[in-house]
Design a protein around this motif. Structure first.
Motif, PDB file in Angstrom:
ATOM      1  N   LEU A   1       0.847  -1.204   0.000  1.00  9.97           N
ATOM      2  CA  LEU A   1       0.000   0.000   0.000  1.00  9.97           C
ATOM      3  C   LEU A   1       0.878   1.247   0.000  1.00  9.97           C
ATOM      4  CD1 LEU A   1      -2.640  -1.086   2.645  1.00  9.97           C
ATOM      5  CD2 LEU A   1      -3.201  -0.219   0.358  1.00  9.97           C
ATOM      6  N   GLU A   2       0.481   2.229  -0.795  1.00  4.59           N
ATOM      7  CA  GLU A   2       1.158   3.535  -0.759  1.00  4.59           C
ATOM      8  C   GLU A   2       0.778   4.216   0.556  1.00  4.59           C
ATOM      9  OE1 GLU A   2       2.946   4.822  -3.335  1.00  4.59           O
ATOM     10  OE2 GLU A   2       2.492   3.270  -4.817  1.00  4.59           O
ATOM     11  N   LEU A   3       1.672   5.030   1.060  1.00  2.00           N
ATOM     12  CA  LEU A   3       1.373   5.765   2.294  1.00  2.00           C
ATOM     13  C   LEU A   3       0.073   6.568   2.149  1.00  2.00           C
ATOM     14  CD1 LEU A   3       2.361   6.591   5.137  1.00  2.00           C
ATOM     15  CD2 LEU A   3       3.648   8.452   4.048  1.00  2.00           C
ATOM     16  N   ALA A   4      -0.111   7.160   0.975  1.00  2.41           N
ATOM     17  CA  ALA A   4      -1.290   8.007   0.738  1.00  2.41           C
ATOM     18  C   ALA A   4      -2.597   7.211   0.684  1.00  2.41           C
ATOM     19  CB  ALA A   4      -1.100   8.789  -0.564  1.00  2.41           C
ATOM     20  N   GLU A   5      -2.509   5.898   0.551  1.00  2.00           N
ATOM     21  CA  GLU A   5      -3.719   5.069   0.472  1.00  2.00           C
ATOM     22  C   GLU A   5      -4.240   4.674   1.850  1.00  2.00           C
ATOM     23  OE1 GLU A   5      -3.879   1.850  -2.815  1.00  2.00           O
ATOM     24  OE2 GLU A   5      -1.773   2.041  -2.251  1.00  2.00           O
ATOM     25  N   VAL A   6      -3.390   4.777   2.871  1.00  2.00           N
ATOM     26  CA  VAL A   6      -3.772   4.266   4.192  1.00  2.00           C
ATOM     27  C   VAL A   6      -5.047   4.942   4.729  1.00  2.00           C
ATOM     28  CG1 VAL A   6      -3.017   3.887   6.566  1.00  2.00           C
ATOM     29  CG2 VAL A   6      -1.417   3.493   4.683  1.00  2.00           C
ATOM     30  N   PRO A   7      -5.195   6.258   4.592  1.00  2.00           N
ATOM     31  CA  PRO A   7      -6.441   6.884   5.084  1.00  2.00           C
ATOM     32  C   PRO A   7      -7.700   6.313   4.425  1.00  2.00           C
ATOM     33  CG  PRO A   7      -4.771   8.556   4.636  1.00  2.00           C
ATOM     34  CD  PRO A   7      -4.231   7.258   4.102  1.00  2.00           C
ATOM     35  N   ARG A   8      -7.571   5.881   3.191  1.00  2.00           N
ATOM     36  CA  ARG A   8      -8.726   5.281   2.523  1.00  2.00           C
ATOM     37  C   ARG A   8      -9.120   3.961   3.191  1.00  2.00           C
ATOM     38  NH1 ARG A   8      -8.674   1.059  -0.584  1.00  2.00           N
ATOM     39  NH2 ARG A   8      -6.618   1.448  -1.474  1.00  2.00           N
ATOM     40  N   ILE A   9      -8.137   3.194   3.612  1.00  2.00           N
ATOM     41  CA  ILE A   9      -8.440   1.923   4.307  1.00  2.00           C
ATOM     42  C   ILE A   9      -9.180   2.232   5.615  1.00  2.00           C
ATOM     43  CG2 ILE A   9      -7.436  -0.115   5.438  1.00  2.00           C
ATOM     44  CD1 ILE A   9      -6.577  -0.425   2.679  1.00  2.00           C
ATOM     45  N   VAL A  10      -8.693   3.223   6.346  1.00  2.00           N
ATOM     46  CA  VAL A  10      -9.344   3.597   7.610  1.00  2.00           C
ATOM     47  C   VAL A  10     -10.782   4.048   7.330  1.00  2.00           C
ATOM     48  CG1 VAL A  10      -9.251   5.144   9.618  1.00  2.00           C
ATOM     49  CG2 VAL A  10      -7.120   4.195   8.658  1.00  2.00           C
ATOM     50  N   ALA A  11     -10.947   4.824   6.262  1.00  2.00           N
ATOM     51  CA  ALA A  11     -12.285   5.306   5.896  1.00  2.00           C
ATOM     52  C   ALA A  11     -13.205   4.140   5.510  1.00  2.00           C
ATOM     53  CB  ALA A  11     -12.181   6.305   4.744  1.00  2.00           C
ATOM     54  N   ASP A  12     -12.653   3.109   4.897  1.00  2.00           N
ATOM     55  CA  ASP A  12     -13.465   1.936   4.548  1.00  2.00           C
ATOM     56  C   ASP A  12     -13.987   1.235   5.814  1.00  2.00           C
ATOM     57  OD1 ASP A  12     -13.180   2.346   1.819  1.00  2.00           O
ATOM     58  OD2 ASP A  12     -11.538   0.896   1.573  1.00  2.00           O
ATOM     59  N   TYR A  13     -13.152   1.172   6.841  1.00  2.00           N
ATOM     60  CA  TYR A  13     -13.628   0.603   8.121  1.00  2.00           C
ATOM     61  C   TYR A  13     -14.750   1.460   8.691  1.00  2.00           C
ATOM     62  CZ  TYR A  13     -10.098  -3.071   8.722  1.00  2.00           C
ATOM     63  OH  TYR A  13      -9.352  -4.209   8.586  1.00  2.00           O
ATOM     64  N   ALA A  14     -14.581   2.784   8.638  1.00  2.00           N
ATOM     65  CA  ALA A  14     -15.610   3.676   9.189  1.00  2.00           C
ATOM     66  C   ALA A  14     -16.917   3.534   8.408  1.00  2.00           C
ATOM     67  CB  ALA A  14     -15.111   5.124   9.156  1.00  2.00           C
ATOM     68  N   ASN A  15     -16.803   3.435   7.084  1.00  2.00           N
ATOM     69  CA  ASN A  15     -17.991   3.273   6.255  1.00  2.00           C
ATOM     70  C   ASN A  15     -18.720   1.968   6.585  1.00  2.00           C
ATOM     71  OD1 ASN A  15     -19.731   3.779   3.847  1.00  2.00           O
ATOM     72  ND2 ASN A  15     -18.682   1.951   3.079  1.00  2.00           N
ATOM     73  N   ALA A  16     -17.954   0.897   6.732  1.00  2.00           N
ATOM     74  CA  ALA A  16     -18.559  -0.398   7.078  1.00  2.00           C
ATOM     75  C   ALA A  16     -19.207  -0.320   8.463  1.00  2.00           C
ATOM     76  CB  ALA A  16     -17.496  -1.495   7.042  1.00  2.00           C
ATOM     77  N   ALA A  17     -18.550   0.376   9.385  1.00  2.00           N
ATOM     78  CA  ALA A  17     -19.108   0.516  10.738  1.00  2.00           C
ATOM     79  C   ALA A  17     -20.446   1.258  10.687  1.00  2.00           C
ATOM     80  CB  ALA A  17     -18.110   1.242  11.640  1.00  2.00           C
ATOM     81  N   LYS A  18     -20.527   2.285   9.834  1.00  2.00           N
ATOM     82  CA  LYS A  18     -21.801   3.023   9.676  1.00  2.00           C
ATOM     83  C   LYS A  18     -22.879   2.122   9.104  1.00  2.00           C
ATOM     84  CE  LYS A  18     -19.980   7.673   9.077  1.00  2.00           C
ATOM     85  NZ  LYS A  18     -18.761   7.849   8.271  1.00  2.00           N
ATOM     86  N   LEU A  19     -22.522   1.353   8.095  1.00  2.00           N
ATOM     87  CA  LEU A  19     -23.499   0.444   7.496  1.00  2.00           C
ATOM     88  C   LEU A  19     -23.947  -0.618   8.510  1.00  2.00           C
ATOM     89  CD1 LEU A  19     -21.985   0.095   3.919  1.00  2.00           C
ATOM     90  CD2 LEU A  19     -24.213   1.085   4.490  1.00  2.00           C
TER      91      LEU A  19
END
Ligand code: 8OZ
Length: 365
Positions: free
Chosen positions: A146-164
């Motif tokens: 993973l690129e360093l710049a991609e890591v926030p997207r992974i965190v956001a995917d967890y947050a999105n799943a948590a909302k769902l």
């Protein structure tokens, strides 16, 4: 006298009617294209609502987080709506259910990834294990780092799943930090050779996990968020130079969240509970301030004893729940335990999934 194992207890804000938890069990019966669960999942989980808490089978948080055929997702509204039918059924039956949030990282295959791309991982190191695809068991594909710049997207995917997961009516979520999947890959030295802020010393290797816990506990009250770890398990080709130190650090950091529970795979996942010199589950357990959920090879006697002795608040039981939907009642009355058919553990339809009878029903036939 009622054994404490069968008495109500709170995992943070989750009120369980007893301390036996149905551990997450991958069953590969979701729709492979949509990642939705179906009527048979509604029946399967409803039948097992006697557990104090059900933890669902591991459920991917993004298309990229998928690593096996026919595992369910929680990244689209349609998937959440399908899960809603499951949570409603479990609640009607008096149970509690949390969803296990999963990103497989490098344990995947290009045929399961969006546009046939490479799986992602902390570092471009193949786990050297097998996964299950449309062609049966296949070697895991070479991942890309993973690129360093991609890591926030992974965190956001967890947050999105948590909302769902909230929309889906769950009682909480469990973050899957175990068994050699993405978060474990970051934690452990064998799979994390990064030289940026997410690699090197344990403070860096634990950063992604802690960022995910931070994000998920913004979506949910922390008292409804659990975490599963497997410090000493070699599952999925994972290794660490010093797991005792790694996890002492991680667990001390976790104490700031006030989580619902810490769920620990004690030993090798689904295997030996033996540890090497210098490794101690006991020491890790005692470092954690909140409810402790023990897992791995517990039978009735071990579960009774561990809760009675105060060594665990909850015991998560996996495979015995496959063939014994009424496992809690069987344990309570010390009834015989049915053996599951391993050939129907992964994939297929209702056979070996929703057709295991309760003990009473079996005896009456
Ligand atoms: C068995 C088969 C596939 C995945 C895990 C999610 O070990 C799993 C899994 C187990 O945590």
């Amino acid at each position: 006298m009622t054994q404490p194992l069968f008495t109500p207890a709170k995992a943070g804000a989750i009120e369980a009617s007893n301390r036996i938890v149905m551990a997450p069990l991958t069953r590969n019966r979701a729709d492979n294209d949509t990642g939705k669960v179906s009527d048979m999942h509604v029946d399967y989980y409803r039948q097992r609502a006697g557990a104090g808490i059900i933890i669902t089978e591991a459920t991917q948080i993004s298309p990229e987080g998928k690593g096996y055929l026919q595992t369910p997702g929680i990244h689209t509204p349609g998937q959440a709506a399908a899960w809603r039918r499951v949570t409603d059924a479990v609640h009607e039956a008096g149970g509690k259910i949390v969803v296990q949030l999963w990103h497989v990282g490098r344990i995947s295959h290009t045929s399961l990834q969006p546009d046939g791309q490479q799986p992602v991982a902390p570092s471009a190191i193949n786990a050297g294990v097998k996964t299950f695809t449309a062609n049966g068991f296949e070697n895991t594909s070479d991942p890309r780092a993973l690129e360093l710049a991609e890591v926030p997207r992974i965190v956001a995917d967890y947050a999105n799943a948590a909302k769902l997961a909230r929309d889906a009516g769950f009682d909480g979520v469990e973050v899957h930090g175990a068994n050699g999947y993405l978060l474990d890959q970051f934690l452990k030295t064998g799979s994390n050779h990064r030289t940026d802020a997410y690699g090197g010393p344990v403070e860096n290797r634990a950063k992604l996990l802690l960022e995910v816990m931070e994000a998920v506990t913004k979506v949910w009250d922390a008292g409804r968020v659990g975490l599963r770890l497997s410090p000493f398990s070699p599952a999925n080709g994972i290794s660490d130079d010093n797991p005792q130190d790694t996890f002492e650090y991680v667990i001390k950091e976790l104490n700031r969240f006030d989580l619902a529970y810490l769920h620990m795979v004690e030993g090798a996942t689904g295997g030996s509970r033996d540890l090497q010199d210098g490794q101690s589950i006991d020491k890790l357990r005692k470092l954690f301030d909140g409810p402790y959920m023990a897992n791995n090879g517990y039978d009735r006697e071990m579960a009774l004893q561990a809760v009675k002795d105060g060594d665990a608040d909850f015991i998560a039981i996996g495979r015995p729940f496959i063939a014994n939907p009424d496992l809690v009642a069987r344990y309570e009355r010390d009834l015989p335990i049915a053996q599951g058919d391993q050939s129907t553990y992964y994939g297929g339809g209702r056979e070996g999934f929703t057709d295991y009878p309760e003990y009473i029903a079996e005896a009456a036939e």
